[in-house]
Design an enzyme around this catalytic site. Structure first.
Site, PDB file in Angstrom:
ATOM      1  N   LYS A 113       4.493  -0.344   9.410  1.00 42.24           N
ATOM      2  CA  LYS A 113       5.456   0.218  10.180  1.00 42.24           C
ATOM      3  C   LYS A 113       6.720   0.460   9.726  1.00 42.24           C
ATOM      4  CE  LYS A 113       6.679   0.846  15.098  1.00 42.24           C
ATOM      5  NZ  LYS A 113       8.079   0.841  15.014  1.00 42.24           N
TER       6      LYS A 113
ATOM      7  N   TYR B 175      15.458  16.467 -17.087  1.00 37.18           N
ATOM      8  CA  TYR B 175      15.338  17.084 -15.729  1.00 37.18           C
ATOM      9  C   TYR B 175      16.517  18.018 -15.477  1.00 37.18           C
ATOM     10  CZ  TYR B 175      14.504  18.070 -10.808  1.00 37.18           C
ATOM     11  OH  TYR B 175      14.341  18.595  -9.575  1.00 37.18           O
TER      12      TYR B 175
ATOM     13  N   GLU C  98       8.811   8.930   8.452  1.00 39.59           N
ATOM     14  CA  GLU C  98       9.839   8.151   8.721  1.00 39.59           C
ATOM     15  C   GLU C  98      10.845   8.164   7.672  1.00 39.59           C
ATOM     16  OE1 GLU C  98       9.637   6.612  11.638  1.00 39.59           O
ATOM     17  OE2 GLU C  98      10.891   4.976  11.493  1.00 39.59           O
TER      18      GLU C  98
END
Ligand code: IVH
Length: 678
Positions: free
Chosen positions: A121, A42, A179
């Site tokens: 959550k 990469y 989030e």
């Protein structure tokens, strides 16, 4: 076509190909946890792209990975108004609360039951990303829900935030919400790095994420291990989206966003509550902090019919888990002497329920940590227990301190044998150097020797060892093998029958494995993985005992420090004597190291699943492992017993190799499942 434009065309083509390849590799790595290329490959392609961009600045794409980190800090934050407010959620704390939530909504819609999309959550910081024609144009914090701060410069640095969305049928304007979290392992490393540089230690991953996003200088944010996970769309214009929330999550994933792999659609509150139980059971194994489950009505037309009350939607609720941080009182600090002589301050706490268990002790690590926290006996403190980490004191509520409690005085003599303590500055540890005669160290060494992952002697624990030691019956591990039932039955509450059982268990441990024996010796920094690697490499105790530091360092997992500890151990006449006594007590092992028996139950083994599996999803594999009594974890560590690796297991595979963790492929795993009747 002129020569020059033909050349430019071929450069353009190469740049486009590089961009495309880098984008695919980045998605595989960051979104799918399933790399297609090595880090080195990469980096080399990225360098090539940067080189072409330097030579042809007019061809730089705004979505090139080289454009992620700006090189100037912002003068100040700019406020932005959200096109649609970013709302909060009402809370549910039990199955009954979920039942009431479903009841309210079904009666409003006049239907018998509801389909819900359930998601973890995530305990992080909300972020909104605005895309125009597929290009990221703005990122913002939630702020007060109506007005947030522009953090585009910081969002761009995050590899999990796509700079461009590739798809033909994109809405003209698309706001993606989600989030920002920091995986637990990265959080630990971040705090270690902060401590090394004398910088702020973060209380928890959420605070660290919030602090990292509120930086004016994107170069600081770029160094923080932030991960964005999408959980909904906000404002949409000039296009249509699927009809259900669960389909939107799949769509967002296809656009390049990371979304939770644990999402599930269920019918009715009971199924939702079962989902809650399954997520709660895996809470400690996951990569990120989860503080509950969000239960959302899946169908958008039903969501619209239900609408909002005040600042929260009627169609969603947060089913909260027990908190991972609580306030309690520090009752005392004890200084414990470990088997290597390291002194560890242990906080004795007023018992408090945190992270699902009652906690009455927390580690304070070392003198530096006590000084940093300035913690004093009687203080109100915040205790955190997240994942399988030992509970920690993360903050002292100084404003609640009454009077002027005295600062903690760190001992200068061993609390057990009164020898002078030595401070190892490099390791930030204070140590009792009286290794052969300090009773605390001797007892701790015995406890380690009999422990499950060492010699695994059933029925011999801390209490019994304490009695044996205090009565002078056992001083070193070799003495255990000389015990008779008569010796034992003289002890408190030990009948003839149990005495015989203990002696049998000790005798049975004579037949062992070289790796267990090495681990049981308690050489500094030689954990199970290192012991396994040593055994596999040398397959002979003699060779290990006489190995030079250099030849020890040939093992992947062994660096100069560990090699030094091993060499130092076997150079000591007294330590060699212990080994000789143990061998003459009859301890032996088969010549070739046995692999763990994978065909039995997986009780207490920790597994990691990585890469692509053909016949099942990673989640299904995890579920099967847990069904057989094993645990699953998100990342490979010294505690991992087995890595189930499919194609593209990448960094987890190389880490497992370097730690000497057992690695199996899907075929072997299927065999285990077949044997187990699954
Ligand atoms: S949906 C109107 N889904 O929890 C519904 N929120 O108390 C908007 N959060 O600030 C939120 N994980 O940042 C949703 N899977 C998830 C979530 C999630 C974490 C946060 C969110 C919000 C807070 C709501």
């Amino acid at each position: 076509m002129s020569g020059l434009s033909a050349e430019l065309n071929s450069v353009e083509r190469e740049m486009a190909e590089l961009l495309d390849r880098l984008d695919r590799w980045s998605l595989a790595y960051h979104r799918d946890d399933s790399p297609l290329a090595s880090d080195a490959e990469y980096d080399s392609e990225l360098r090539r792209l940067a080189e072409l961009e330097r030579a042809n600045p007019e061809l730089i794409s705004p979505i090139s990975p080289t454009q992620r980190v700006g090189d100037k800090p912002l003068p100040e934050f700019v406020s932005v108004r959200h096109k649609l407010p970013m709302l909060s959620l009402d809370n549910a704390f039990s199955g009954e609360d979920l039942e009431a939530f479903e009841q309210r909504n079904t009666s409003k819609l006049n239907i018998p039951s509801l389909r819900f999309c359930c998601e973890p959550k995530l305990d992080g910081v909300a972020m909104s990303l605005l895309y125009e024609n597929g290009i990221l144009v703005r990122a913002a914090t939630r702020g007060d829900g109506s007005v947030g701060e522009d953090i585009t410069h910081n969002a761009r640095t995050m590899a999990t935030v796509p700079l461009g969305l590739k798809r033909q049928d994109l809405p003209k304007v698309l706001e993606v919400r989600g989030e920002v979290v920091i995986p637990r392992a990265d959080f630990q490393r971040l705090n270690e790095r902060q401590a090394r540089h004398g910088e702020t230690i973060f209380q928890n991953p959420r605070n660290a994420a919030a602090g990292s996003l509120r930086q004016l200088d994107p170069r600081i944010t770029a160094k923080r291990p932030l991960v964005f996970m999408a959980y909904s769309v906000g404002h949409v214009q000039g296009g249509t989206l699927p009809d259900t929330h669960s389909e939107v999550l799949t769509y967002l994933n296809e656009l390049g966003f990371k979304v939770s792999e644990l999402t599930r659609v269920v019918t009715g509150w009971r199924e939702a509550e079962n989902y809650v139980a399954s997520i709660l059971a895996q809470r400690d194994d996951g990569d990120v902090d989860i503080d509950g489950v969000v239960v959302k009505v899946d169908d958008f037309s039903q969501q619209n019919a239900l609408g909002y009350v005040a600042r929260a939607p009627r169609w969603a609720i947060a089913r909260k888990f027990p908190a991972q941080e609580e306030v309690t009182t520090l009752l005392a600090i004890d200084f414990q002497v470990g088997r290597t002589g390291a002194i560890t301050p242990v906080a004795r706490l007023k018992p408090v329920f945190v992270g699902g268990v009652t906690v009455s002790n927390a580690t304070l690590h070392n003198a530096d940590e006590i000084a940093r926290l300035d913690v004093r006996v009687g203080d109100q403190v915040i205790v955190r227990r997240a994942g399988d980490v030992i509970p920690q004191i993360v903050k002292v509520l100084v404003e609640r301190r009454s009077g002027d409690p005295t600062p903690v005085v760190y001992p200068t003599k061993c609390p057990d044998c009164s020898s002078s303590l030595i401070r190892d500055v490099e390791e930030a540890v204070t140590r009792c150097d009286n290794s052969m005669a300090c009773p605390a160290q001797q007892k701790a060494a015995l406890e380690h020797f009999v422990s499950r992952k060492a010699m695994d002697i059933d029925g011999v624990g801390e209490k019994l060892l304490g009695q044996l030691f205090d009565q002078g019956l056992v001083k070193t591990a070799a003495d255990l093998y000389l015990l008779t039932p008569q010796d034992l039955s003289a002890l408190d509450r030990m009948g003839q029958k149990s005495a015989t059982k203990v002696v049998r268990a000790i005798a049975a441990s004579r037949e062992t494995e070289l790796s267990r024996f090495l681990y049981a010796l308690g050489i500094r920094e030689v954990g199970e993985a290192t012991a396994r690697a040593l055994a596999a490499h040398f397959d002979s105790l003699d060779l290990i005992m006489t190995a030079s530091r250099e030849s020890l360092e040939e093992i992947n997992d062994v660096g100069p420090i560990v090699a030094g500890h091993i060499h130092h151990y076997f150079s000591s006449q007294a330590k060699r004597q212990i080994v000789v006594c143990l061998l003459s007590a009859g301890i032996s092992w088969p010549k070739k190291e046995n692999k763990p028996d994978l065909t039995k139950s997986l009780a207490d083994q920790t597994w990691v699943v990585s890469g692509k599996l053909e016949s099942m999803s990673r989640d299904e594999a995890g579920a099967a492992i847990r069904q057989l009594g094993g645990h699953t974890a998100g990342s490979v560590s010294k505690k991992t017993d087995v890595l189930l690796a499919g194609p593209g297991a990448g960094s987890k595979l190389s880490k497992a190799q370097s730690l000497g963790v057992t690695i199996i492929d899907e075929a072997a795993f299927s065999e285990i499942l077949r044997e187990a009747g699954l």
